[in-house]
Design an enzyme around this catalytic site. Structure first.
Site: not given
Ligand code: PLP
Length: 401
Positions: A118, A195, A198, A221, A359
């Protein structure tokens, strides 16, 4: 337990059709218990935490710190002071990128990320590299959406300072072999940031058995409110790292000549945190524990297998991310149809999916596509909803091709 009935937002129609919410990878809906926790905080408990001499401040502080312990148990961290509250995954990664790199990244050093990250796990590292003279290296992945660990071994060298990878790709659904990546990294004394945006709502996460050095996730999430997230970091590293932001609870003593910093985890929690949202996170953890993470995973696997099998019947369908180990994310295109057109027509039938690059523009470049349609399932989704989704696509597909 009728889990679905615990989510009031799902009981509505859009454009006269029952709402089918398949955009869970973007954010999950909230059970009544989480909404009640927020309401109860603001109606009975609202107060700024720590250092307060009065009843409400002490009670709010207790609840806040109890949540830290609940998070520790949820991810099996060794110490509760290794749990830092943030606004979400993005802020957690930015915190590590800024602070870790300030301490450990020198001119010419390298950070390794994967090709399926992401943007939130790419851009903070690019910013740190720009500031300090570092470089990003990228682990490639196969057409199926599987990371190439042999390539990872070849990318590692004496200048590698950190490896940052997602546990699960938000676009491909791939579950990455974190324990294996950590083993490779640690054999070269390189720390690993995961990270977990997900993965946290879909599988049991045990940071000690994974062995990772940092694990970041967002409350929203995993059925909790927006505005709260977690950065888990190993004590030894956190102690070495400088503060990320200054002010509020992160200080020990301030003079104009010199400021000393508070102990963990407060060193990394500057300013008034989002206390109500943190308490909402506790309610979300309670909800997930009540469901049982293994039951959640089994239900979502059943839905994903069922949907994938039926989607294969749709003429012209192309899947992106077909790794054997996947969560409940299905990315697809119908022929050369633009994903936005599919999403807009599904929306008119009451079905919420996400379309676009999610993203993850480097993934789109890898497949040479503008984006995908992404359906992602959560604990409250049903087979009946998938049947309606398939019927809708069967109607839509011939209209678009
Ligand atoms: N990393 C991953 C794999 C994501 O799917 C997301 C959000 O969709 C993020 C990071 C960013 O999360 P947040 O917008 O809650 O900070």
């Amino acid at each position: 337990m009728d889990i679905r009935s615990l989510f009031p937002i799902l009981d509505q129609t859009v454009y006269g059709k029952p709402l089918i919410y398949f955009d869970n990878a973007a954010t999950t809906q909230k059970p009544q218990s989480v909404i009640d926790a927020l309401n109860s905080y603001y109606t009975t408990l609202n107060s700024n935490i720590h250092r307060g001499a009065h009843y409400l401040a002490a009670k709010a502080t207790d609840c806040y710190e109890q949540t830290r312990e609940a998070v520790r148990l949820f991810i099996n961290a060794k110490h509760s002071h290794e749990i830092v509250f943030t606004r979400g995954t993005t802020e957690s990664i930015n915190l590590v990128a800024a602070s870790f790199c300030q301490r450990f990244l020198n001119n010419g050093d390298e950070i390794i990320v994967s090709g399926m990250e992401h943007h939130s796990n790419i851009v903070p590292w690019q910013l740190a590299c720009e500031r300090l003279g570092g470089h990003l290296r990228v682990i490639p992945f196969s057409d199926e959406g599987i990371l190439d660990l042999n390539a990872l071994e070849n990318l590692i060298n004496a200048k590698t300072r950190l490896i940052a990878v997602n546990h699960v790709s938000n676009t491909l659904g791939t579950i990455n072999p974190i324990a294996e990546i950590v083993k490779i990294a640690h054999s070269h004394n390189i720390p690993v940031l995961v990270d977990g945006a997900q993965s946290i709502s879909h599988m049991a996460v045990d940071v000690q058995s994974l062995g990772c050095d940092f694990y970041c996730f967002s409350g929203h999430k995993m059925y909790a409110p927006m505005g709260v997230g977690v950065m888990y970091g190993k004590e030894e590293l956190l102690n070495e790292m400088p503060p990320y932001q200054g002010g509020g609870e992160m200080i020990k003593e301030v003079t104009f000549e010199k400021t000393t910093y508070n102990e963990l985890p407060f060193k990394f929690e500057a300013g008034t945190p989002s206390v109500g949202d943190v308490l909402g996170l506790k309610a979300a953890i309670d909800f997930m524990n009540l469901c049982g993470i293994d039951n959640i995973a089994a239900h979502e696997k059943m839905l994903t297998d069922y949907a994938s099998q039926q989607l294969r019947e749709i003429e012209g369908i192309r899947f992106f991310g077909v790794a054997p180990h996947k969560t409940s994310v299905i990315s697809f295109l119908i022929g050369d149809t633009h994903p936005y057109d599919v999403g807009t027509l599904l929306d008119k039938l009451g079905i919420a999916v996400r379309t676009g690059h999610h993203c993850t523009q480097p993934i789109m470049d890898r497949y040479k596509i503008p984006g995908t349609v992404r359906a992602s399932f959560a604990v409250y989704n049903t087979r009946e909803e998938i049947d309606l989704f398939i019927q809708a696509l069967q109607r839509i597909a011939p209209m678009l091709q």
